[in-house]
Write a protein that holds these residues in place. Structure first.
Motif, PDB file in Angstrom:
ATOM      1  N   SER A  77      -6.132   4.753  -8.582  1.00 23.64           N
ATOM      2  CA  SER A  77      -5.749   3.533  -9.286  1.00 23.64           C
ATOM      3  C   SER A  77      -5.219   3.847 -10.669  1.00 23.64           C
ATOM      4  O   SER A  77      -4.306   3.196 -11.172  1.00 23.64           O
ATOM      5  CB  SER A  77      -6.960   2.609  -9.381  1.00 23.64           C
ATOM      6  N   ILE A 108       0.875  -1.178   0.000  1.00 21.81           N
ATOM      7  CA  ILE A 108       0.000   0.000   0.000  1.00 21.81           C
ATOM      8  C   ILE A 108       0.909   1.224   0.000  1.00 21.81           C
ATOM      9  O   ILE A 108       1.915   1.259   0.710  1.00 21.81           O
ATOM     10  CB  ILE A 108      -0.891   0.040   1.260  1.00 21.81           C
ATOM     11  N   SER A 125      -6.683  -1.961  -6.782  1.00 21.06           N
ATOM     12  CA  SER A 125      -8.123  -2.033  -6.555  1.00 21.06           C
ATOM     13  C   SER A 125      -8.454  -3.359  -5.902  1.00 21.06           C
ATOM     14  O   SER A 125      -7.600  -4.235  -5.755  1.00 21.06           O
ATOM     15  CB  SER A 125      -8.904  -1.901  -7.880  1.00 21.06           C
ATOM     16  N   MET A 162      -8.196   1.780  -4.922  1.00 19.37           N
ATOM     17  CA  MET A 162      -7.289   1.743  -3.788  1.00 19.37           C
ATOM     18  C   MET A 162      -7.460   2.916  -2.832  1.00 19.37           C
ATOM     19  O   MET A 162      -7.369   2.766  -1.607  1.00 19.37           O
ATOM     20  CB  MET A 162      -5.839   1.677  -4.303  1.00 19.37           C
ATOM     21  N   GLN A 205      -7.086   3.015   1.399  1.00 13.09           N
ATOM     22  CA  GLN A 205      -5.661   3.225   1.651  1.00 13.09           C
ATOM     23  C   GLN A 205      -5.370   3.669   3.073  1.00 13.09           C
ATOM     24  O   GLN A 205      -4.550   3.077   3.781  1.00 13.09           O
ATOM     25  CB  GLN A 205      -5.105   4.247   0.664  1.00 13.09           C
TER      26      GLN A 205
END
Length: 314
Positions: free
Chosen positions: A178, A167, A267, A298, A302
C-alpha cells in the motif's frame, strides 16, 4: 439487473445496535430520501456546511453530485442472518480492467458474509441518479486472520454505469504494498464507506469519504500509517464509524504515467483502534467512531482477488 430511480428505490439502511431490519414502509421512505439526496445539485462547500461532525478532526463529507465518479464503486453490503439479525457494512466493486464490467466485490469478513447462518446478501451501489441493487453469494476466497472476504454478485454491474476499482495485475506488481502506491505514483488517497454516525453518515444511509494527498496519508509517522499494531494491520488517520468496515482506501493514481488517473484499491477498512480510546468519539446517536482506523493492506488480498476476478469478470 435491478436499477432504481427516485420512483422506486431499493437502498437498504444501516441498523445500528438493533437485530431487526426496519419495516418495508419505512425502508421505502428512507430509500426515496437517499435517491433525492443524490439527485440534488449541491456544491461540496454547501454539503460541508450542512453536515458538520461534532467530532474534532473529522473532515469527512457526504458523497454528492460533484464527488469523484470512482466513488460509485463503493458499495453498501447488507447481510441477513437467520433469526432476524442484519449486518450493514461497506465494500468495493473490483476489477482488473477499468473498461470491463464487474460482478466481484470485496468486504470485511467480520461483516458476516461467510457466516453459516446467512440467508441472503444484498449489495447496493449509487451513482448520481441511480441506485443499483444486486444479490450476492460468497466466493471461495476469504481470510479470517486478515479480515477480508470476496463475494460474487448475481449479475454484473455494466461498465458504462459503474467502473470497478482496480487491482494490480502485472506479475511485477504482485509484491507492491500500500505504501508503494503512495511513494511511487503521484495522486491522492480516499477513505470511503457507509459510517453509521448521525451527523454525516445519516445512520449509515449516506456514503462518507475523506481525500488526502498521498504524501500526507502515508507519511512515515505513527500518527498516519504504520504496521505492527493490533494484528499487523495498517492505519490511516481518518474518522470512521461502524458500517464503514469493508470500505476501500482508494489510491487514485497515474499508474501508467500517461496522464490518465485510475482508482486502485490500496487497503480495506477494518475498524477503529480499540485500545486507543483517546481517539474515540461518540456520535449524536451514541455510535462510537475512531480517528485512527485500521486497514488491511492490499497485498493481503491481491492474489485472491485476481483469481476470483479472472473467474467471473469475463
Amino acid at each position: 439487473m435491478t436499477i432504481f430511480s427516485t420512483q422506486a428505490v431499493g437502498e437498504c439502511l444501516g441498523n445500528k445496535n438493533r437485530n431487526k431490519i426496519i419495516s418495508s414502509t419505512e425502508n421505502i421512505q428512507n430509500n426515496l430520501e437517499v435517491a433525492n439526496f443524490l439527485l440534488r445539485s449541491a456544491s461540496k462547500e454547501n454539503f460541508t456546511l450542512s453536515t458538520k461532525s461534532i467530532a474534532k478532526d473529522d473532515k469527512r463529507i457526504r458523497k454528492h453530485t460533484e464527488s469523484p465518479e470512482y466513488l460509485d464503486a463503493v458499495l453498501k453490503i447488507v447481510t441477513y442472518l437467520k433469526g432476524g439479525k442484519v449486518l450493514s457494512c461497506s465494500g468495493a466493486l473490483i476489477g482488473s480492467d477499468i473498461n470491463q464490467s464487474s460482478r466481484v466485490a470485496i468486504t470485511a469478513l467480520h461483516c458476516g458474509v461467510f457466516n453459516h447462518d446467512v440467508e441472503k446478501i444484498e449489495v447496493y451501489a449509487t451513482t448520481k441518479n441511480k441506485v443499483i441493487k444486486r444479490m450476492a453469494k460468497k466466493s471461495d476466497q476469504a481470510n479470517f486472520e486478515n479480515d477480508w472476504a470476496i463475494i460474487v454478485l448475481d449479475e454484473v454491474i455494466p461498465n458504462e454505469i459503474i467502473k470497478p476499482i482496480l487491482i494490480f495485475t502485472d506479475p511485477e506488481d504482485r509484491g507492491d504494498t500500500s505504501e508503494d502506491l503512495a511513494f511511487e505514483y503521484e495522486g491522492e488517497i480516499t477513505v470511503a464507506g457507509y459510517s453509521t454516525d448521525a451527523e454525516i453518515g445519516g445512520d449509515g444511509r449516506y456514503m462518507t469519504y475523506e481525500t488526502f494527498d498521498t504524501e500526507f496519508i502515508f507519511e512515515a509517522d505513527e500518527h498516519y500509517y504504520q504496521y505492527g499494531h493490533e494484528g499487523d494491520f495498517g492505519m490511516v488517520r481518518s474518522f470512521t464509524y461502524p458500517g464503514a468496515s469493508g470500505g476501500p482506501v482508494i489510491a487514485n493514481i497515474d499508474y501508467d504515467e500517461n496522464g490518465t488517473m485510475r482508482p486502485y484499491i490500496a487497503s480495506l477498512i477494518k475498524g477503529g483502534f480499540n485500545r486507543d480510546t483517546q481517539n474515540f468519539h461518540s456520535s449524536g446517536n451514541g455510535v462510537k467512531g475512531s480517528l485512527k482506523t485500521k486497514v488491511v493492506p492490499m497485498e493481503r488480498f491481491q492474489e485472491a482477488s485476481l483469481k476470483v476476478i479472472g473467474q467471473y469478470n469475463k
